[in-house]
Design a protein around this motif. Structure first.
Motif, short mmCIF file in Angstrom:
data_model
loop_
_atom_site.label_atom_id
_atom_site.label_comp_id
_atom_site.label_asym_id
_atom_site.label_seq_id
_atom_site.Cartn_x
_atom_site.Cartn_y
_atom_site.Cartn_z
N SER A 1 -7.97 8.70 -7.89
CA SER A 1 -7.39 9.43 -6.75
C SER A 1 -5.87 9.41 -6.76
N THR A 2 -5.27 8.57 -7.59
CA THR A 2 -3.81 8.50 -7.66
C THR A 2 -3.32 9.27 -8.88
N PRO A 3 -2.06 9.71 -8.85
CA PRO A 3 -1.52 10.45 -10.01
C PRO A 3 -1.12 9.54 -11.15
N LEU A 4 -1.22 8.23 -10.98
CA LEU A 4 -0.81 7.28 -12.01
C LEU A 4 -1.60 7.50 -13.30
N LEU B 1 3.99 6.41 -13.94
CA LEU B 1 4.15 5.23 -14.80
C LEU B 1 4.62 4.05 -13.97
N LEU B 2 3.85 2.96 -13.98
CA LEU B 2 4.18 1.76 -13.21
C LEU B 2 4.01 0.55 -14.10
N VAL B 3 5.08 -0.25 -14.21
CA VAL B 3 5.03 -1.46 -15.04
C VAL B 3 5.37 -2.66 -14.16
N VAL B 4 4.39 -3.57 -13.98
CA VAL B 4 4.61 -4.79 -13.19
C VAL B 4 4.15 -5.98 -14.03
N SER B 5 4.46 -5.98 -15.30
CA SER B 5 4.05 -7.06 -16.20
C SER B 5 4.93 -8.29 -16.02
N GLY B 6 4.34 -9.45 -16.23
CA GLY B 6 5.12 -10.69 -16.21
C GLY B 6 5.61 -11.09 -14.84
N TYR C 1 0.82 -1.21 0.00
CA TYR C 1 0.00 0.00 0.00
C TYR C 1 0.86 1.26 0.00
N ALA C 2 2.12 1.13 0.39
CA ALA C 2 3.01 2.30 0.42
C ALA C 2 3.17 2.92 -0.96
N LEU C 3 2.92 2.14 -2.02
CA LEU C 3 3.01 2.69 -3.37
C LEU C 3 2.03 3.84 -3.57
N LEU C 4 0.91 3.78 -2.84
CA LEU C 4 -0.10 4.83 -2.98
C LEU C 4 0.38 6.16 -2.42
N ASN C 5 1.45 6.13 -1.65
CA ASN C 5 1.99 7.36 -1.07
C ASN C 5 2.96 8.08 -2.00
N LEU C 6 3.28 7.45 -3.12
CA LEU C 6 4.18 8.08 -4.09
C LEU C 6 3.37 9.05 -4.94
N LEU D 1 -3.09 -6.71 -5.07
CA LEU D 1 -2.60 -5.34 -5.19
C LEU D 1 -3.62 -4.40 -4.56
N PRO D 2 -3.20 -3.21 -4.13
CA PRO D 2 -4.14 -2.26 -3.54
C PRO D 2 -5.26 -1.91 -4.52
N THR D 3 -6.50 -2.00 -4.07
CA THR D 3 -7.63 -1.75 -4.98
C THR D 3 -7.66 -0.31 -5.48
N ALA D 4 -7.05 0.60 -4.72
CA ALA D 4 -7.06 2.02 -5.10
C ALA D 4 -5.93 2.38 -6.06
N LEU D 5 -5.15 1.39 -6.43
CA LEU D 5 -3.96 1.68 -7.21
C LEU D 5 -4.27 2.35 -8.54
#
Length: 367
Positions: A306-309, A287-292, A277-282, A298-302
């Protein structure tokens, strides 16, 4: 009383119209000459000429003498030729000066550095690639003006401790070599901004001393054997780009949010099963790539608004029914998913271009 018949002489009529036509043509010619000589047309011509000169950056003194504008086309062409010649000479002089500070080496016939290199301590850049060189000489410490060490695709197995003497070094690229470790002395390069150690395959850790690199904004340690994000990386307070893909990561540290300025985070092809969940604090992460990976949680709010992603790639993970939302709209159709993938790749490629946009001037070449 009989009717009167009026008889016209056709030659008289023709002569009358020919006279009128001649008078009209003469008037048109006179009017054209008057307009050509009029002050209004002259002012218009001069204004257009001045506008053209200004657009091309020609100084006013070149076309205006004693208050009068010389609208000669030949003058404009002559000024342009002289300006281009001056620019060309300036560019050549600049390239000549810059080439004196750049060294380039390429080709698999090179197994060691030329002996003459140690005498060129004024150099500011090394660009060495695709050679069989294995050792960076210790005399590198003499190159105090060094700004860029670009050493990709060689056979380098070790970096000397003397690299820490390069206090002005801003970029270090040792990607796709045979490094198994990074010297802790690199942490003394306090002005370093870019570090690329990707593709060495055997790197497992970065020394803690690299925590001193507070100016680093770009780190690429992909295609190695890192089992976790190095502690020193978490202390690089200015970091904006982190690529740690193609490693052996099982999880991310809970204090990943220490990287407050992080904008691009590449994690694909690791062994991650969840994202913290700490990722939500960034707050700057776009840009986030977690393929493969092996994601099952994962956090449902990701992915919500509400996130800058802006772009998240979770392809080829065990996650089922993963939906990224944009406001109240969910990408349910195949067309939406394809559009998202296309937009994502465009953004990713733009980032790659930005990462690789180094201004290389002409070089001293040893081909």
């Amino acid at each position: 009383m009989g009717h009167k018949v009026v008889v016209f002489d056709i030659s008289v009529v023709r002569a009358l119209w020919e006279t009128r036509v001649k008078k009209h043509k003469a008037w048109q010619k006179k009017e054209a000459e008057r307009l050509e000589k009029s002050a209004l047309e002259k002012i218009k011509e001069e204004w257009n000429f001045v506008a053209e000169c200004r657009r091309k950056g020609i100084p006013q003194a070149e076309y205006c003498k004693n208050g009068f504008v010389d609208t000669s086309v030949r003058l404009l062409e002559r000024i342009e030729r002289r300006s281009l010649a001056a620019q060309s000479a300036l560019s050549k002089e600049r390239d000549k000066r810059s080439s004196e500070f750049v060294f380039e080496l390429s080709g698999d016939h090179w197994k060691e550095f030329p002996d003459s290199l140690k005498e060129q301590t004024h150099l500011k850049e090394w660009h060495i690639s695709n050679t069989l060189i294995q050792i960076i000489p210790k005399y590198i410490e003499l190159f105090q003006a060094m700004r860029i060490l670009d050493l990709p695709k060689n056979q380098i197995a070790r970096l000397p401790a003397e690299i820490g003497c390069l206090k002005n070094l801003k970029e270090l690229n040792v990607s796709f070599n045979r490094l198994k470790s990074i010297p802790p002395e690199l942490g003394d390069c306090e002005n370093l901004e870019k570090l690329d150690c990707s593709g060495n395959l055997e790197l497992t850790e970065l020394p803690f001393e690299l925590s001193n690199l507070k100016q680093v904004s770009f780190v690429d340690i992909s295609a190695n054997k890192f089992a976790s994000v190095p502690i020193c990386v978490l202390r690089m307070s200015n970091l904006q780009w982190l690529d740690i893909s193609n490693n052996n990561l099982n999880d991310l540290p809970q204090d990943i949010d220490r990287l407050e300025g992080l904008q691009t985070f590449l994690l694909y092809k690791n062994k991650l099963t969840y994202l913290p969940y700490a990722l939500l604090n960034l707050k700057k992460l776009t840009l986030l790539v977690v393929s493969g990976d092996h994601l099952v949680e994962l956090p449902t709010a990701l992915c919500d608004s509400s996130t800058p992603l802006k772009f998240v790639s979770l392809k080829d993970n065990p996650l089922e029914n993963t939906q990224c939302q944009d406001g109240d709209e969910m990408m349910e159709s195949e067309r939406d998913r394809q559009h998202f993938d296309k937009e994502f790749m465009k953004a990713y490629i733009e980032d790659l271009k930005e990462r690789g946009s180094l201004s290389h001037s002409q070089k001293v070449s040893y081909m």
